[in-house]
Scaffold this motif. Structure first.
Motif, mmCIF file in Angstrom:
data_model
loop_
_atom_site.group_PDB
_atom_site.id
_atom_site.type_symbol
_atom_site.label_atom_id
_atom_site.label_comp_id
_atom_site.label_asym_id
_atom_site.label_seq_id
_atom_site.Cartn_x
_atom_site.Cartn_y
_atom_site.Cartn_z
ATOM 1 N N PRO A 30 17.540 -10.606 -44.533
ATOM 2 C CA PRO A 30 17.184 -9.246 -44.973
ATOM 3 C C PRO A 30 17.232 -8.247 -43.810
ATOM 4 O O PRO A 30 16.749 -8.534 -42.720
ATOM 5 C CB PRO A 30 15.749 -9.399 -45.482
ATOM 6 C CG PRO A 30 15.578 -10.843 -45.754
ATOM 7 C CD PRO A 30 16.466 -11.580 -44.812
ATOM 8 N N SER A 31 17.820 -7.057 -44.079
ATOM 9 C CA SER A 31 18.088 -6.117 -42.984
ATOM 10 C C SER A 31 16.852 -5.313 -42.595
ATOM 11 O O SER A 31 16.871 -4.615 -41.585
ATOM 12 C CB SER A 31 19.221 -5.179 -43.380
ATOM 13 O OG SER A 31 18.848 -4.526 -44.584
ATOM 14 N N ASP A 32 15.760 -5.409 -43.379
ATOM 15 C CA ASP A 32 14.568 -4.647 -43.012
ATOM 16 C C ASP A 32 13.629 -5.441 -42.097
ATOM 17 O O ASP A 32 12.517 -5.017 -41.829
ATOM 18 C CB ASP A 32 13.816 -4.204 -44.273
ATOM 19 C CG ASP A 32 13.386 -5.386 -45.140
ATOM 20 O OD1 ASP A 32 14.109 -6.413 -45.152
ATOM 21 O OD2 ASP A 32 12.336 -5.292 -45.798
ATOM 22 N N LEU A 33 14.072 -6.612 -41.642
ATOM 23 C CA LEU A 33 13.206 -7.470 -40.831
ATOM 24 C C LEU A 33 13.766 -7.624 -39.424
ATOM 25 O O LEU A 33 14.945 -7.399 -39.182
ATOM 26 C CB LEU A 33 13.097 -8.870 -41.458
ATOM 27 C CG LEU A 33 12.652 -8.932 -42.923
ATOM 28 C CD1 LEU A 33 12.616 -10.380 -43.391
ATOM 29 C CD2 LEU A 33 11.290 -8.278 -43.095
ATOM 30 N N ALA A 53 14.590 -18.193 -43.881
ATOM 31 C CA ALA A 53 15.188 -19.120 -44.843
ATOM 32 C C ALA A 53 15.862 -20.277 -44.112
ATOM 33 O O ALA A 53 15.784 -21.434 -44.527
ATOM 34 C CB ALA A 53 16.202 -18.386 -45.718
ATOM 35 N N HIS A 54 16.494 -19.960 -42.971
ATOM 36 C CA HIS A 54 17.153 -21.001 -42.192
ATOM 37 C C HIS A 54 16.132 -22.023 -41.681
ATOM 38 O O HIS A 54 16.341 -23.231 -41.773
ATOM 39 C CB HIS A 54 17.909 -20.374 -41.023
ATOM 40 C CG HIS A 54 18.445 -21.375 -40.047
ATOM 41 N ND1 HIS A 54 19.571 -22.129 -40.311
ATOM 42 C CD2 HIS A 54 17.992 -21.782 -38.838
ATOM 43 C CE1 HIS A 54 19.792 -22.950 -39.293
ATOM 44 N NE2 HIS A 54 18.863 -22.760 -38.382
ATOM 45 N N ALA A 55 15.004 -21.533 -41.165
ATOM 46 C CA ALA A 55 13.952 -22.437 -40.658
ATOM 47 C C ALA A 55 13.405 -23.284 -41.795
ATOM 48 O O ALA A 55 13.224 -24.500 -41.654
ATOM 49 C CB ALA A 55 12.835 -21.630 -40.004
ATOM 50 N N PHE A 71 13.719 -10.575 -36.065
ATOM 51 C CA PHE A 71 13.686 -12.038 -35.993
ATOM 52 C C PHE A 71 13.505 -12.526 -34.559
ATOM 53 O O PHE A 71 13.965 -11.879 -33.614
ATOM 54 C CB PHE A 71 14.998 -12.608 -36.556
ATOM 55 C CG PHE A 71 15.240 -12.190 -37.967
ATOM 56 C CD1 PHE A 71 14.775 -12.953 -39.029
ATOM 57 C CD2 PHE A 71 15.907 -10.998 -38.250
ATOM 58 C CE1 PHE A 71 14.981 -12.549 -40.339
ATOM 59 C CE2 PHE A 71 16.111 -10.593 -39.554
ATOM 60 C CZ PHE A 71 15.645 -11.367 -40.605
ATOM 61 N N THR A 72 12.860 -13.692 -34.424
ATOM 62 C CA THR A 72 12.748 -14.337 -33.110
ATOM 63 C C THR A 72 13.816 -15.422 -32.997
ATOM 64 O O THR A 72 14.346 -15.883 -34.013
ATOM 65 C CB THR A 72 11.383 -15.033 -32.951
ATOM 66 O OG1 THR A 72 11.315 -16.095 -33.915
ATOM 67 C CG2 THR A 72 10.233 -14.057 -33.178
ATOM 68 N N ASP A 73 14.081 -15.864 -31.762
ATOM 69 C CA ASP A 73 15.053 -16.952 -31.620
ATOM 70 C C ASP A 73 14.466 -18.273 -32.090
ATOM 71 O O ASP A 73 15.178 -19.250 -32.275
ATOM 72 C CB ASP A 73 15.598 -17.037 -30.186
ATOM 73 C CG ASP A 73 14.496 -17.233 -29.161
ATOM 74 O OD1 ASP A 73 13.324 -17.395 -29.562
ATOM 75 O OD2 ASP A 73 14.812 -17.213 -27.956
ATOM 76 N N SER A 74 13.126 -18.321 -32.299
ATOM 77 C CA SER A 74 12.521 -19.541 -32.843
ATOM 78 C C SER A 74 12.339 -19.458 -34.368
ATOM 79 O O SER A 74 11.568 -20.218 -34.946
ATOM 80 C CB SER A 74 11.200 -19.836 -32.129
ATOM 81 O OG SER A 74 10.375 -18.691 -32.089
ATOM 82 N N ALA A 90 21.717 -8.902 -38.225
ATOM 83 C CA ALA A 90 23.077 -9.295 -37.838
ATOM 84 C C ALA A 90 23.035 -10.192 -36.599
ATOM 85 O O ALA A 90 23.718 -11.228 -36.532
ATOM 86 C CB ALA A 90 23.922 -8.049 -37.567
ATOM 87 N N ALA A 91 22.198 -9.811 -35.621
ATOM 88 C CA ALA A 91 22.094 -10.605 -34.394
ATOM 89 C C ALA A 91 21.492 -11.978 -34.691
ATOM 90 O O ALA A 91 21.924 -13.000 -34.149
ATOM 91 C CB ALA A 91 21.243 -9.860 -33.361
ATOM 92 N N TYR A 92 20.494 -11.982 -35.585
ATOM 93 C CA TYR A 92 19.868 -13.262 -35.932
ATOM 94 C C TYR A 92 20.861 -14.187 -36.645
ATOM 95 O O TYR A 92 20.946 -15.384 -36.338
ATOM 96 C CB TYR A 92 18.624 -13.046 -36.796
ATOM 97 C CG TYR A 92 18.015 -14.357 -37.242
ATOM 98 C CD1 TYR A 92 17.360 -15.197 -36.331
ATOM 99 C CD2 TYR A 92 18.130 -14.800 -38.563
ATOM 100 C CE1 TYR A 92 16.828 -16.418 -36.725
ATOM 101 C CE2 TYR A 92 17.614 -16.018 -38.971
ATOM 102 C CZ TYR A 92 16.959 -16.829 -38.040
ATOM 103 O OH TYR A 92 16.458 -18.039 -38.430
ATOM 104 N N ASP A 93 21.616 -13.640 -37.587
ATOM 105 C CA ASP A 93 22.599 -14.464 -38.302
ATOM 106 C C ASP A 93 23.632 -15.040 -37.332
ATOM 107 O O ASP A 93 24.050 -16.193 -37.471
ATOM 108 C CB ASP A 93 23.296 -13.645 -39.400
ATOM 109 C CG ASP A 93 22.336 -13.321 -40.549
ATOM 110 O OD1 ASP A 93 21.284 -13.970 -40.644
ATOM 111 O OD2 ASP A 93 22.650 -12.406 -41.335
ATOM 112 N N ALA A 94 23.994 -14.241 -36.318
ATOM 113 C CA ALA A 94 24.933 -14.739 -35.302
ATOM 114 C C ALA A 94 24.282 -15.855 -34.483
ATOM 115 O O ALA A 94 24.911 -16.860 -34.145
ATOM 116 C CB ALA A 94 25.373 -13.589 -34.393
#
Lengths: 126, 369
Positions: free
Chosen positions: A4-7, A29-31, A9-12, A116-120
C-alpha cells in the motif's frame, strides 16, 4: 504484489501509517506470508514506551520466534488486544485487521522506505 | 550461505516451479514448505505426500568381508540380517556418543550392505566408514550423487506407487525392501519412512528423478497427494517420536539415554562404542529423552531449560512443534532420570517465564494397522 502506497516500511518488514503524531504499526504481507503458521504474538500494553529501531514485541510461528521492531519511538496509546487470539488476521488482512499497536510518536527510525522502495527490497531479498 | 552457493538436488527445479519456499538445509537448497506446515502434515496423515530426500547420504559397502565391516559400524546383529531386511541403528564413538543415526539395508543378492545417512553428517560419516572399511579390506562407495531418493508417505502410498511399479509394493514388509522398477527404472523400494505413516522410500538413478517425481504426483493426484516440505516432515517425525540428529541425538548424547538401546547387547559381535553403551545400559542413564505436551501457545525450542516445579533446572528441550494430529503442542527434552516418568509436571523456561509441560510417553502418535 505491491504494498500500500500510504504506508512506510522498515527493512525488517514492519509497516507504519503516520497520521499527525499517531503511528499505526503492523507487519507486511510479505512478512506474514514468510512466517505463515503463526502461533503466538506478544504485544506491549497501552502506556508502555517503545523505542525507534528496538523490539516492541515478539511473534512466533511454528518454525521460529521473531522480534517485532518499532519504526517509531513514543508511547503506546492502543494495542490490538484481539489480535493474539486471531492470528489469522495477520495473514488475511495485514494492513487492516492485522494492525498491532498505535503509538503517539516522537520520531521515526532512519531509512524508512516508501512502497516502491520496499517492494524492491523484498524482490532483492529473493 | 547465499542460495547460489547451495547444492541443488535433481528435483530443485520442480520445487521452484511449484513455488515452494526453499531454504538452506545442511548446505542444500531444499523445500521447507509448499502451502502450510500444519496443512501439509495433516495431508500426510490423511492422504499421502511426496518428499525430496536427495540431500540425504547414500552409500554401500562392497567386498568379501562387508558383513564384518558393517557389523563394526552398527549395534544391530548384521550377521543375522536376511536379504531385504532393514534396521535402524547409529554410528557411535568409543565413549558411546553418537556420530549419526542410520538405516542399514542387507542386500546379499547384490553383495552389498547399503546405508542411508543424514545430510548434515555425510562427509564425516563417509570418512569414518572408509576408515572402518579399510580395516576389513572392503570398499565404501558413496552413491549420494548417483542415486536419487524420494519418499511417499501416508495411507494412500500403496495406491499411488503400485501402478508405477513392476512389483506389488503392498507386499513389501515394514522395514523391508525389494528391487524392482518404478516407471521402468530399476529402483530399490523400501517400506520405511520418517513420518509414522505407511509409505516407501525409493532409490534410483538420479537423472530419472524429475520424471518419477512427476509420475508419482500424477498417480497420486486422485488420492490428494502433493509434495511436502521439510518443516512438515519435522512435525510428523516428532509426532511419531523419531529422533532427528542435531536435536535428540548429537555428539554428546548416547543411544541409551536416547532410548534406542535399552539392554546390554546380546549378540557376540563387537561394534564401535559397544563397551561404553553396554555399561550405560547396565548402570542406567543419568538423563533420558522424554516427550511432553504443553497447553502454552509458545513452541518449545531447542535449548530452552526444563525446570522442576520448584524452578530447579533439570534438563533441556530438544525439539518442539504444534501437533495437528494431537491438537496440542508437543516436544522432546532430556531430563534427569528421576523426573522422567510420563505424567510428571515440569515447566519450560522461555526468557524467564515458566510454561507448564506434562511428560508424555513417546511416540505421541502411532497409526492404526
Amino acid at each position: 504484489m505491491s504494498s500500500p502506497s500510504d504506508l512506510l516500511f522498515t527493512d525488517s518488514h514492519e509497516w507504519v501509517r503516520i497520521e499527525g503524531d499517531s503511528a499505526t504499526i503492523g507487519i507486511t504481507a510479505h512478512a506474514a506470508e514468510s512466517l505463515s503458521d503463526l502461533v503466538f504474538l506478544d504485544l506491549p500494553e497501552a502506556g508502555d514506551d517503545v523505542t525507534a529501531g528496538e523490539g516492541f514485541g515478539e511473534i512466533e510461528s511454528v518454525k521460529a520466534v521473531s522480534d517485532l521492531k518499532s519504526p517509531v519511538g513514543g508511547e503506546v496509546i492502543e494495542a490490538n488486544t484481539d489480535l493474539p487470539d486471531n492470528l489469522g488476521d495477520i495473514n488475511s488482512d495485514p494492513y487492516g485487521k492485522g494492525w498491532m499497536i498505535k503509538v503517539k510518536h516522537t520520531g521515526t527510525v532512519d531509512g524508512l522506505m516508501d512502497a516502491a522502495a520496499y517492494d524492491a527490497h523484498v524482490a532483492a531479498e529473493g | 550461505m547465499a542460495s547460489d552457493q547451495l547444492r541443488r538436488t535433481p528435483l530443485t527445479e520442480c520445487h521452484e516451479a511449484a513455488k515452494a519456499r526453499l531454504v538452506d538445509f545442511s548446505g542444500f537448497l531444499m523445500p521447507v514448505q509448499y502451502d502450510g506446515i500444519l496443512e501439509e502434515a495433516q495431508r500426510v496423515r490423511t492422504k499421502a505426500g511426496l518428499f525430496d530426500l536427495c540431500h540425504m547420504g547414500r552409500c554401500r559397502i562392497v567386498g568379501e568381508r562387508r558383513l564384518e565391516a558393517a557389523q563394526f559400524l552398527v549395534h544391530v546383529n548384521v550377521h543375522k540380517m536376511k536379504q531385504g531386511a532393514i534396521r535402524y541403528s547409529f554410528f557411535a564413538r568409543d565413549d558411546g556418543t553418537t556420530m549419526d543415526d542410520v538405516l542399514v539395508y542387507m542386500d546379499s543378492d547384490a553383495e552389498e550392505v547399503f546405508f542411508c545417512i543424514n545430510a548434515g553428517n555425510r562427509d564425516r560419516d563417509l570418512a569414518w566408514m572408509r576408515e572402518v572399511c579399510a580395516r576389513f579390506s572392503c570398499e565404501l562407495q558413496d552413491q549420494s550423487d548417483e542415486l536419487a531418493m524420494i519418499a511417499i508417505q501416508g495411507p494412500s502410498s500403496v495406491e499411488t506407487l503400485n501402478p508405477l511399479c513392476d512389483v506389488d509394493v503392498g507386499g513389501i514388509k515394514y522395514y523391508g525392501f525389494v528391487r524392482g522398477t518404478v516407471c521402468g527404472v530399476p529402483a530399490m523400494i523400501s517400506r520405511t519412512g520418517y513420518t509414522g505413516e505407511d509409505g516407501f522410500e525409493i532409490y534410483f538413478a538420479e537423472a530419472e528423478a524429475p520424471r518419477i517425481w512427476n509420475a508419482m504426483l500424477d498417480s497420486g493426484k486422485p488420492h490428494g497427494v502433493t509434495p511436502i516440505g521439510l518443516a512438515a516432515r519435522d512435525t510428523l517425525r516428532l509426532e511419531a517420536g523419531m529422533a532427528l540428529y542435531g536435536h535428540e541425538l548429537d555428539d554428546t548424547t548416547n543411544p541409551v539415554e536416547a532410548g534406542i538401546v535399552v539392554k546390554p547387547t546380546k549378540h557376540p559381535h563387537d561394534f564401535s562404542g559397544r563397551a561404553a553403551i553396554d555399561k550405560m545400559a547396565e548402570d542406567g542413564p543419568e538423563r533420558v529423552l522424554v516427550g511432553f505436551t504443553t497447553e502454552s501457545p509458545r513452541v518449545p525450542r531447542q535449548g530452552y531449560d526444563v525446570v522442576s516445579v520448584d524452578g530447579t533446572p533439570i534438563g533441556k528441550v530438544c525439539s518442539g512443534s504444534p501437533s495437528p494430529t494431537l491438537g496440542t503442542t508437543i516436544g522432546t527434552a532430556y531430563v534427569v532420570a528421576d523426573h522422567a516418568a510420563p505424567g510428571t509436571l515440569l515447566a519450560m523456561d522461555i526468557r524467564g517465564k515458566r510454561h507448564e509441560i506434562h511428560l508424555h510417553a513417546l511416540p505421541f502418535y502411532k497409526r492404526e494397522r
